[in-house]
Write a protein that holds these residues in place. Structure first.
Motif, mmCIF file in Angstrom:
data_model
loop_
_atom_site.group_PDB
_atom_site.id
_atom_site.type_symbol
_atom_site.label_atom_id
_atom_site.label_comp_id
_atom_site.label_asym_id
_atom_site.label_seq_id
_atom_site.Cartn_x
_atom_site.Cartn_y
_atom_site.Cartn_z
ATOM 1 N N MET A 160 0.846 -1.181 0.000
ATOM 2 C CA MET A 160 0.000 0.000 0.000
ATOM 3 C C MET A 160 0.892 1.245 0.000
ATOM 4 O O MET A 160 1.860 1.310 0.745
ATOM 5 C CB MET A 160 -0.894 -0.007 1.237
ATOM 6 C CG MET A 160 -1.748 1.229 1.339
ATOM 7 S SD MET A 160 -2.679 1.396 2.883
ATOM 8 C CE MET A 160 -1.418 1.965 3.992
ATOM 9 N N ASP A 161 0.517 2.208 -0.804
ATOM 10 C CA ASP A 161 1.189 3.497 -0.841
ATOM 11 C C ASP A 161 0.359 4.461 0.004
ATOM 12 O O ASP A 161 -0.702 4.922 -0.431
ATOM 13 C CB ASP A 161 1.302 3.972 -2.295
ATOM 14 C CG ASP A 161 2.106 5.244 -2.438
ATOM 15 O OD1 ASP A 161 2.882 5.566 -1.516
ATOM 16 O OD2 ASP A 161 1.944 5.918 -3.469
ATOM 17 N N ALA A 162 0.811 4.753 1.226
ATOM 18 C CA ALA A 162 0.033 5.572 2.159
ATOM 19 C C ALA A 162 -0.159 6.993 1.635
ATOM 20 O O ALA A 162 0.798 7.647 1.232
ATOM 21 C CB ALA A 162 0.704 5.610 3.522
ATOM 22 N N LEU A 163 -1.405 7.449 1.655
ATOM 23 C CA LEU A 163 -1.736 8.822 1.287
ATOM 24 C C LEU A 163 -1.832 9.720 2.513
ATOM 25 O O LEU A 163 -1.678 10.933 2.418
ATOM 26 C CB LEU A 163 -3.064 8.857 0.525
ATOM 27 C CG LEU A 163 -3.112 8.045 -0.768
ATOM 28 C CD1 LEU A 163 -4.516 8.033 -1.334
ATOM 29 C CD2 LEU A 163 -2.110 8.592 -1.771
ATOM 30 N N TYR A 164 -2.116 9.115 3.655
ATOM 31 C CA TYR A 164 -2.267 9.839 4.913
ATOM 32 C C TYR A 164 -2.078 8.848 6.042
ATOM 33 O O TYR A 164 -2.476 7.692 5.928
ATOM 34 C CB TYR A 164 -3.664 10.479 4.993
ATOM 35 C CG TYR A 164 -4.008 11.011 6.368
ATOM 36 C CD1 TYR A 164 -3.453 12.199 6.830
ATOM 37 C CD2 TYR A 164 -4.879 10.331 7.198
ATOM 38 C CE1 TYR A 164 -3.754 12.686 8.089
ATOM 39 C CE2 TYR A 164 -5.201 10.814 8.464
ATOM 40 C CZ TYR A 164 -4.630 11.999 8.906
ATOM 41 O OH TYR A 164 -4.930 12.473 10.149
ATOM 42 N N THR A 165 -1.488 9.291 7.132
ATOM 43 C CA THR A 165 -1.327 8.460 8.317
ATOM 44 C C THR A 165 -1.831 9.228 9.527
ATOM 45 O O THR A 165 -1.335 10.320 9.822
ATOM 46 C CB THR A 165 0.155 8.067 8.529
ATOM 47 O OG1 THR A 165 0.603 7.346 7.379
ATOM 48 C CG2 THR A 165 0.325 7.212 9.771
ATOM 49 N N ALA A 166 -2.830 8.684 10.189
ATOM 50 C CA ALA A 166 -3.339 9.271 11.428
ATOM 51 C C ALA A 166 -2.507 8.723 12.579
ATOM 52 O O ALA A 166 -2.135 7.550 12.595
ATOM 53 C CB ALA A 166 -4.805 8.912 11.625
ATOM 54 N N VAL A 167 -2.224 9.570 13.553
ATOM 55 C CA VAL A 167 -1.432 9.158 14.706
ATOM 56 C C VAL A 167 -2.171 9.582 15.967
ATOM 57 O O VAL A 167 -2.564 10.746 16.103
ATOM 58 C CB VAL A 167 -0.022 9.798 14.677
ATOM 59 C CG1 VAL A 167 0.778 9.394 15.902
ATOM 60 C CG2 VAL A 167 0.715 9.427 13.398
#
Length: 137
Positions: free
Chosen positions: A1-8
């Motif tokens: 998967m090519d991450a478009l956004y990462t929530a933390v």
């Protein structure tokens, strides 16, 4: 998967706090009354239900646009239950309730929900791990 956004987000347990890295979420956590708590904070099941309902509704909008279906008056409610599982630990179960207009009652709505469930990232994440029931209202 090519991450478009990462929530933390960081949490320190069911009776602590949950805070997102950008400060948009800063919540008191607490056990619900049904699990022996005072009900004075949100809980992971509520957070999961809110996220899943929002994601599923957005996924439905995407599927509907591809299928040229009007979903203007649709709303989605996720019911996330926690309970004992067979190995003595805890497990989750989900009921996704889609309030659909008259033109999407019956087979047309059922097909839309099936396609949405196959498309939604939360549904993909739960596949084979959490039972998810799809209900049209």
């Amino acid at each position: 998967m090519d991450a478009l956004y990462t929530a933390v987000a960081t949490a320190n347990g069911r009776e602590g706090r949950a805070v997102s890295s950008d400060g948009q979420i800063d919540l008191r956590l607490g056990f619900p009354v049904a699990l022996g708590g005072d009900g004075q904070g949100t809980n992971p099941e509520q957070l999961f239900a809110a996220g899943y309902a929002a994601c599923f509704a957005s996924a439905m909008g995407n599927v509907a646009r591809q299928e040229k279906i009007d979903v203007t008056d649709v709303s989605v409610t996720a019911e996330v239950s926690i309970g004992k599982d067979t190995d003595g630990g805890f497990g989750l179960a989900v009921v996704m309730r889609a309030e659909l207009p008259d033109h999407l009652q019956g087979p047309a709505g059922e097909e839309l929900l099936r396609k949405t469930h196959a498309f939604c990232p939360y549904s993909k994440a739960t596949l084979g791990n959490i039972p998810v029931e799809l209900v049209i209202e």
